[in-house]
Write a protein that holds these residues in place. Structure first.
Motif, mmCIF file in Angstrom:
data_model
loop_
_atom_site.group_PDB
_atom_site.id
_atom_site.type_symbol
_atom_site.label_atom_id
_atom_site.label_comp_id
_atom_site.label_asym_id
_atom_site.label_seq_id
_atom_site.Cartn_x
_atom_site.Cartn_y
_atom_site.Cartn_z
ATOM 1 N N ALA A 18 0.749 -1.118 0.039
ATOM 2 C CA ALA A 18 0.046 -0.136 -0.064
ATOM 3 C C ALA A 18 0.761 1.315 0.047
ATOM 4 N N ALA A 19 1.834 1.132 0.701
ATOM 5 C CA ALA A 19 3.127 2.426 0.712
ATOM 6 C C ALA A 19 3.587 2.564 -0.555
ATOM 7 N N ARG A 20 3.721 1.666 -1.301
ATOM 8 C CA ARG A 20 4.396 1.803 -2.703
ATOM 9 C C ARG A 20 3.193 2.556 -3.700
ATOM 10 N N LEU A 21 2.072 1.897 -3.600
ATOM 11 C CA LEU A 21 1.025 2.519 -4.515
ATOM 12 C C LEU A 21 0.799 4.010 -3.970
ATOM 13 N N ALA A 22 0.742 4.230 -2.607
ATOM 14 C CA ALA A 22 0.449 5.777 -2.188
ATOM 15 C C ALA A 22 1.719 6.640 -2.561
ATOM 16 N N ALA A 23 3.054 5.778 -2.567
ATOM 17 C CA ALA A 23 3.950 6.521 -2.985
ATOM 18 C C ALA A 23 4.003 7.223 -4.434
ATOM 19 N N VAL A 24 3.735 6.230 -5.337
ATOM 20 C CA VAL A 24 3.603 6.498 -6.717
ATOM 21 C C VAL A 24 2.591 7.667 -6.872
ATOM 22 N N GLN A 25 1.293 7.694 -6.296
ATOM 23 C CA GLN A 25 0.427 8.793 -6.170
ATOM 24 C C GLN A 25 1.061 9.954 -5.818
ATOM 25 N N ALA A 26 1.650 10.050 -4.839
ATOM 26 C CA ALA A 26 2.305 11.374 -3.928
ATOM 27 C C ALA A 26 3.563 11.723 -5.036
ATOM 28 N N LEU A 27 4.266 10.878 -5.603
ATOM 29 C CA LEU A 27 5.321 11.378 -6.640
ATOM 30 C C LEU A 27 4.676 11.809 -7.870
ATOM 31 N N TYR A 28 3.423 11.406 -8.355
ATOM 32 C CA TYR A 28 2.915 11.880 -9.486
ATOM 33 C C TYR A 28 2.303 13.328 -8.976
ATOM 34 N N GLU A 29 1.736 13.546 -7.961
ATOM 35 C CA GLU A 29 1.107 14.840 -7.625
ATOM 36 C C GLU A 29 2.405 15.808 -7.403
ATOM 37 N N LEU A 30 3.474 15.176 -6.881
ATOM 38 C CA LEU A 30 4.848 16.344 -6.590
ATOM 39 C C LEU A 30 5.158 16.525 -8.226
ATOM 40 N N ASP A 31 5.371 15.812 -9.040
ATOM 41 C CA ASP A 31 5.611 16.067 -10.379
ATOM 42 C C ASP A 31 4.898 17.142 -10.897
ATOM 43 N N PHE A 32 3.431 17.351 -10.601
ATOM 44 C CA PHE A 32 2.896 18.243 -11.159
ATOM 45 C C PHE A 32 2.600 19.671 -10.488
ATOM 46 N N VAL A 33 2.795 19.641 -9.324
ATOM 47 C CA VAL A 33 2.568 20.838 -8.519
ATOM 48 C C VAL A 33 3.778 21.347 -8.050
ATOM 49 N N ASN A 34 4.773 20.781 -7.909
ATOM 50 C CA ASN A 34 6.136 21.041 -7.543
ATOM 51 C C ASN A 34 6.009 21.431 -6.013
ATOM 52 N N ALA A 35 5.210 20.844 -5.247
ATOM 53 C CA ALA A 35 5.005 21.295 -4.009
ATOM 54 C C ALA A 35 6.273 20.824 -3.043
ATOM 55 N N ASN A 36 6.065 21.157 -1.428
ATOM 56 C CA ASN A 36 7.109 20.684 -0.777
ATOM 57 C C ASN A 36 6.878 19.257 -0.364
#
Length: 163
Positions: A18-36
């Motif tokens: 589940a952490a791997r799945l969530a990490a991919v989602q978080a990294l995807y979001e980070l790629d688009f919004v360039n957030a902290n």
């Protein structure tokens, strides 16, 4: 191994998946919004889990990710993105470059290669299977074959002694 130990081991594996799945989602979001990174992780941990629990009336019950593993993956991939891309690029066929990959495929590969490169205690076959499952969660087409081929090639290079 006792039944209790077996159940605990299986639960830990599921939480890491589940952490791997969530990490991919978080990294995807980070790629688009360039957030902290820390803000995105805080959001994921506070707002997305627990989404529901066994006492809920909702149909879908998500397994809570291993929070520490989620942080390790997201922070590690974010910190190592440029290096991971230089590892991935040669494993792509001549028609593809890292920049031509769909963002979600790129973060899946980056996450898997991060583990292959920096987490030698996890067997390469486990990493590949886990990220094929993640790929399957998002794609129904040839993407799983692409991920499998790239990770297989890279695992042979990065884990020569193991494979």
């Amino acid at each position: 191994m006792t039944k209790s130990e077996l159940n605990n081991s299986k639960q830990a594996k599921n939480r890491r998946s589940a952490a791997r799945l969530a990490a991919v989602q978080a990294l995807y979001e980070l790629d688009f919004v360039n957030a902290n990174v820390n803000l995105v992780l805080e959001y994921f941990l506070a707002k997305r889990w627990p989404l529901c629990d066994s006492n809920s009336n909702k149909d879908l019950i998500l397994i809570e990710p291993d929070r520490e593993w989620l942080k390790v993956l997201v922070k590690g991939v974010t910190r190592s993105r440029a290096e991971l891309d230089t590892i991935i690029e040669p494993a792509l066929n001549e028609k593809w470059t890292i920049d031509r990959l769909e963002t979600l495929l790129r973060v899946i590969l980056q996450s898997a290669v991060f583990e292959l490169n920096y987490k030698p205690n996890i067997p390469a076959s486990v990493i590949i299977n886990e990220y094929l499952d993640v790929t399957h969660a998002f794609f129904e087409g040839p993407e799983k074959k692409l991920v499998n081929g790239v990770l297989d090639r890279l695992a042979r290079d990065l884990r020569t002694e193991e494979l």
